[in-house]
Write a protein that holds these residues in place. Structure first.
Motif, PDB file in Angstrom:
ATOM      1  N   TRP A   1       0.831  -1.201   0.000  1.00  0.00           N
ATOM      2  CA  TRP A   1       0.000   0.000   0.000  1.00  0.00           C
ATOM      3  C   TRP A   1       0.868   1.255   0.000  1.00  0.00           C
TER       4      TRP A   1
ATOM      5  N   TRP B   1      -3.310  -6.560 -13.088  1.00  0.00           N
ATOM      6  CA  TRP B   1      -4.098  -5.434 -12.606  1.00  0.00           C
ATOM      7  C   TRP B   1      -3.199  -4.230 -12.350  1.00  0.00           C
ATOM      8  N   GLN B   2      -2.171  -4.392 -11.540  1.00  0.00           N
ATOM      9  CA  GLN B   2      -1.256  -3.283 -11.251  1.00  0.00           C
ATOM     10  C   GLN B   2       0.174  -3.791 -11.142  1.00  0.00           C
TER      11      GLN B   2
ATOM     12  N   ASP C   1      -3.804   4.005  -9.298  1.00  0.00           N
ATOM     13  CA  ASP C   1      -4.885   4.239  -8.341  1.00  0.00           C
ATOM     14  C   ASP C   1      -4.512   3.518  -7.053  1.00  0.00           C
ATOM     15  N   ARG C   2      -4.717   4.182  -5.953  1.00  0.00           N
ATOM     16  CA  ARG C   2      -4.413   3.584  -4.669  1.00  0.00           C
ATOM     17  C   ARG C   2      -5.674   2.904  -4.136  1.00  0.00           C
ATOM     18  N   ASN C   3      -5.605   1.598  -3.987  1.00  0.00           N
ATOM     19  CA  ASN C   3      -6.709   0.839  -3.423  1.00  0.00           C
ATOM     20  C   ASN C   3      -6.683   0.987  -1.902  1.00  0.00           C
ATOM     21  N   SER C   4      -7.704   0.490  -1.241  1.00  0.00           N
ATOM     22  CA  SER C   4      -7.702   0.508   0.221  1.00  0.00           C
ATOM     23  C   SER C   4      -6.655  -0.485   0.727  1.00  0.00           C
TER      24      SER C   4
ATOM     25  N   CYS D   1      -8.040  -3.890   0.604  1.00  0.00           N
ATOM     26  CA  CYS D   1      -7.958  -4.513  -0.723  1.00  0.00           C
ATOM     27  C   CYS D   1      -6.583  -5.143  -0.919  1.00  0.00           C
ATOM     28  N   GLU D   2      -5.533  -4.422  -0.545  1.00  0.00           N
ATOM     29  CA  GLU D   2      -4.179  -4.973  -0.682  1.00  0.00           C
ATOM     30  C   GLU D   2      -4.007  -6.208   0.197  1.00  0.00           C
TER      31      GLU D   2
END
Length: 177
Positions: free
Chosen positions: A30, A86-87, A40-43, A46-47
């Motif tokens: 994160w 995805w990333q 985009d920074r996920n929560s 989510c990570e």
């Protein structure tokens, strides 16, 4: 494994190692994504899910105990022979050293990806680093690469993000990496 290690391109003896993530990597992942403003920074939650529920297809890169790379990827249920990327996040200190490719190769060489024949990802045309990475990966895998509009800026993102194009690589030849 020897394939999961890499010397830094500047000749320093510190190695980057690639492996499946664990729950304790989530906060570091994160934080790494925060260093990559194009992502985009996920929560954090989510990570954490990615590092546990999707650990088989995700990868962390570490150097001297620090997370310096992250790949979130999965095999879509409707396309089990595809690894969807995805990333990819790479720490600024190790960019352009092969870490991005190493993250993907590490995932592809695991038993869970034995039947993977294609790689897909969505990328904005202006994301030169990702487009270059996938072109290099396709070349190194001896596979064709195709790109088509997938998520439209206005129709899907209501003007908030650039359009994303689906990059499709395959069929791939895993023995060539």
């Amino acid at each position: 494994m020897a394939d999961d290690r890499q010397r830094r391109s500047d000749g320093q003896s510190e190695r980057v190692t690639f492996r499946k993530p664990a729950y304790n990597h989530a906060a570091d992942v994160w934080a790494l994504i925060a260093l990559c403003p194009q992502l985009d920074r996920n929560s954090l939650y989510c990570e954490l899910l990615l590092c546990t529920h999707f650990a088989d297809t995700c990868t962390v890169a570490e150097r001297a105990g620090e997370v310096v790379g992250w790949l979130s990827a999965y095999r879509p249920p409707s396309e089990p022979s595809t690894l969807f990327v995805w990333q990819i996040a790479v720490h600024p200190t190790v960019r352009n050293t092969g870490v991005g490719k190493g993250l993907i190769v590490s995932a592809l060489t695991r038993p869970c990806c034995k039947s993977v024949t294609h790689i897909k990802a969505t990328v904005a045309l202006t994301n030169k680093a990702s487009n270059s990475l996938f072109a290099t990966l396709a070349r190194d895998l001896g596979a064709p690469i195709r790109q088509t509009l997938w998520f439209d800026r206005d129709a899907h993102f209501k003007g908030r993000y650039e359009s994303e194009h689906m990059i499709a690589i395959g069929p791939i030849k895993l023995g060539s990496i």
